[in-house]
Design an enzyme around this catalytic site. Structure first.
Site, PDB file in Angstrom:
ATOM      1  N   SER A 127     -15.682  30.329 -68.810  1.00 18.84           N
ATOM      2  CA  SER A 127     -16.067  30.034 -67.433  1.00 18.84           C
ATOM      3  C   SER A 127     -17.509  29.545 -67.418  1.00 18.84           C
ATOM      4  O   SER A 127     -18.174  29.493 -68.459  1.00 18.84           O
ATOM      5  CB  SER A 127     -15.938  31.291 -66.567  1.00 18.84           C
ATOM      6  OG  SER A 127     -17.002  32.176 -66.866  1.00 18.84           O
ATOM      7  N   LYS A 128     -17.966  29.221 -66.239  1.00 17.82           N
ATOM      8  CA  LYS A 128     -19.321  28.688 -66.067  1.00 17.82           C
ATOM      9  C   LYS A 128     -20.380  29.579 -66.702  1.00 17.82           C
ATOM     10  O   LYS A 128     -21.425  29.114 -67.114  1.00 17.82           O
ATOM     11  CB  LYS A 128     -19.624  28.545 -64.578  1.00 17.82           C
ATOM     12  CG  LYS A 128     -18.942  27.355 -63.962  1.00 17.82           C
ATOM     13  CD  LYS A 128     -19.664  26.942 -62.683  1.00 17.82           C
ATOM     14  CE  LYS A 128     -19.040  25.721 -62.050  1.00 17.82           C
ATOM     15  NZ  LYS A 128     -17.635  25.933 -61.639  1.00 17.82           N
ATOM     16  N   ARG A 129     -20.091  30.879 -66.726  1.00 19.12           N
ATOM     17  CA  ARG A 129     -21.067  31.801 -67.312  1.00 19.12           C
ATOM     18  C   ARG A 129     -21.395  31.433 -68.753  1.00 19.12           C
ATOM     19  O   ARG A 129     -22.481  31.706 -69.245  1.00 19.12           O
ATOM     20  CB  ARG A 129     -20.518  33.237 -67.301  1.00 19.12           C
ATOM     21  CG  ARG A 129     -20.561  33.922 -65.964  1.00 19.12           C
ATOM     22  CD  ARG A 129     -20.083  35.355 -66.076  1.00 19.12           C
ATOM     23  NE  ARG A 129     -18.710  35.420 -66.593  1.00 19.12           N
ATOM     24  CZ  ARG A 129     -18.375  35.950 -67.760  1.00 19.12           C
ATOM     25  NH1 ARG A 129     -19.284  36.462 -68.543  1.00 19.12           N
ATOM     26  NH2 ARG A 129     -17.113  35.970 -68.148  1.00 19.12           N
ATOM     27  N   HIS A 130     -20.418  30.841 -69.450  1.00 19.01           N
ATOM     28  CA  HIS A 130     -20.627  30.537 -70.864  1.00 19.01           C
ATOM     29  C   HIS A 130     -21.361  29.224 -71.074  1.00 19.01           C
ATOM     30  O   HIS A 130     -21.918  28.982 -72.137  1.00 19.01           O
ATOM     31  CB  HIS A 130     -19.272  30.468 -71.587  1.00 19.01           C
ATOM     32  CG  HIS A 130     -18.512  31.763 -71.534  1.00 19.01           C
ATOM     33  ND1 HIS A 130     -17.450  31.962 -70.686  1.00 19.01           N
ATOM     34  CD2 HIS A 130     -18.694  32.925 -72.197  1.00 19.01           C
ATOM     35  CE1 HIS A 130     -16.990  33.194 -70.847  1.00 19.01           C
ATOM     36  NE2 HIS A 130     -17.729  33.798 -71.743  1.00 19.01           N
TER      37      HIS A 130
END
Ligand code: GLU
Ligand code: ZN
Length: 491
Positions: free
Chosen positions: A253-256
């Site tokens: 996800s965007k977190r990565h």
């Protein structure tokens, strides 16, 4: 039976790594087995529909060089390929299920369903629809519907038994019917189908042979099988792809980091690198081979080589592939691909002048090895195409050298410069060596202020080539500017 597979995105968000992986696997499978690859737009959720997401689907696959055999823009005999243009079909088939008793009208208002959920939450009881309308006699239901009472159509899920299917990758997946979403909506009160109904009807009428999609759709599998059974249709072969995770074991996800293709594209990744790397997320040819072009995959891809285990998305590895493909480009090709990134930083005219074009081409050999992505080029080329770099007096000083001394070096260098551009590198090197002897210092000491003056940095591509690329006029002006800074510092 010839293979027909599809990618069926919902145009609600940007194309991301997971979706593109699904699309690529379907595409390569179709190519490698002489089948057809179909793009179907699942746009029945009108609230979440976003026209930019549709454009992003086109842009992403155009950029990757992936073409569908049937679908929007391509046409085909199984269209329309937008679900929003197929609603009559869904309505007709939902009605058929009602007529055969396998589906029923539900008149529950939003308010009643809300109350039901609250009650369920209070009691900690089962979730989902309570089958309130399941036993309304058909005649009564029809009469209410005819009178204009708003209603949806729900699938009558058997209360007993179980439903399963064979997944090519995972094996048998079986679910007790009582655990399946109780009587899911097939047709909404606005006449639009839900995902389940439209997806099954389309896969059937588009004669899809294999369904390859993300594992998150496994829970829908038994429900879809029940729908196929209700219609009396054969189910396609299922193959649910392993999850793509970040390095922490969570769904990517965007977190990565970047996940949408538009970000990778803007970040200077080559489509070749994306295709190669993404194809290895859950697929491998053998234990060692890593390099695959699009056309390799169009020939070599097989379902037998899919991996069950979740794939970890490794940004470093993608960057590594990117570097390899950047080094494989011809100079002219790489120069062309760099243009948008240089335009973005206002380093080149659009279109570039003939001189800019030549300078760009000539500068490829000195930057190519340093590029991890096309986006790195602007930083490396700024000193060539941009304004004079900024630096302070101390940046211009070699070790243990005063401003006055460094100024002296530059003044002497100034005398060499007029001849510089007509000489070979060897000739220039001889001149600079002679100068260093004359000044009684090491060659490195006199090149250091020159390097910073011209390139703005202590580490630059090879200095003489850099100077040639900057050109005579700008080089002389920059030496002048640096001399000015030093003379101020020397007091
Ligand atoms: N429209 C669904 C999606 O966006 C398709 C899922 C499927 O392939 O069945 O992923
Ligand atoms: Zn109801």
């Amino acid at each position: 039976m010839s293979v027909r597979v599809r990618y069926a995105p919902s145009p609600t968000g940007l194309q991301h790594i997971g979706g593109v992986r699904t699309a690529l696997f379907n595409y390569f499978f179709a190519r490698a087995s002489g089948g057809k690859f179909i793009l179907r737009i699942e746009d029945t959720d009108r609230e979440r529909y976003d026209p930019r997401a549709l454009q992003d689907i086109y842009d992403t696959f155009d950029w990757l060089g992936i073409q569908w055999d049937e679908g929007p823009r391509a046409g085909g005999n199984y269209g329309p390929y937008f679900q929003s243009e197929r609603t009559d079909l869904y309505r007709e088939y939902a009605q058929k299920l009602v007529a055969s008793g396998q589906a029923y009208y539900c008149f529950c208002s939003a308010g009643r369903l809300e109350q039901m959920r609250e009650q369920q939450a209070l009691e900690g009881a089962g979730q989902g629809y309570d089958r309130h309308c399941r036993n309304i006699p058909p005649v009564e239901a029809l009469a209410r519907k005819e009178k204009g009472e708003p209603c949806v159509i729900r699938l009558r899920i058997p209360l007993e038994g179980s439903t399963g299917f064979h997944d090519r990758l995972i094996g048998t997946i079986e679910r007790a019917n009582k655990d399946i979403n109780p009587d899911p909506v097939l047709l909404k009160s606005d006449g639009f189908p839900t995902y389940h109904l439209a997806n099954v009807i389309d896969d059937h009428f588009m004669e899809i042979t294999h369904i390859m999609r993300a594992q998150e759709w496994i829970p829908s599998g038994p429900l879809h099988v029940l729908l196929y059974q209700a219609f009396g249709w054969e189910t396609p072969e299922y193959c649910h792809l392993p999850m793509v995770m970040g390095d922490d074991g969570q769904k990517l996800s965007k977190r990565h980091g970047s996940t949408s293709l538009i970000e990778f594209r803007g970040g200077g990744y080559l489509p070749e690198a994306i295709i190669n790397y993404v194809s290895l997320l859950g697929w491998s040819y053998d234990d060692s081979r890593q390099m695959f072009s699009r056309s390799d995959l169009e020939q070599l891809f097989t379902l037998d080589k899919l991996n069950k285990a979740a794939a970890v998305f490794d940004y470093k590895k993608l960057e590594w592939f990117n570097g390899i493909y950047i080094r494989e480009c011809s100079e002219a090709d790489l120069a062309r691909r760099l243009l948008p990134f240089l335009w973005e930083e206002n380093l080149l005219g659009n279109p570039p002048s003939a001189r800019e074009e030549k300078t760009l081409l000539d500068s490829i050999p000195i930057i190519r090895e340093r590029l991890h992505s096309l986006a790195d080029a602007a930083g490396l080329l700024r000193f060539i195409f941009g304004d004079a770099p900024d630096y302070a007096a101390e940046d211009l000083l070699p070790k243990k050298t005063s401003a006055a001394e460094a100024l002296r070096f530059l003044e002497e260098i100034k005398n060499l410069m007029p001849g510089f551009f007509d000489k070979t590198d060897e000739g220039n090197e001889a001149d600079f060596r002679a100068l260093s002897e004359k000044l009684g210092t090491r060659l490195g000491n006199i090149l250091a202020p020159l390097r910073v003056a011209v390139t703005g940095s202590k580490v630059s591509p090879p200095l003489f080539e850099s100077i040639r690329l900057v050109g005579k006029e700008k080089t002389l002006a920059r030496i002048e500017k640096a001399a000015g800074i030093l003379s101020k510092a020397a007091g």
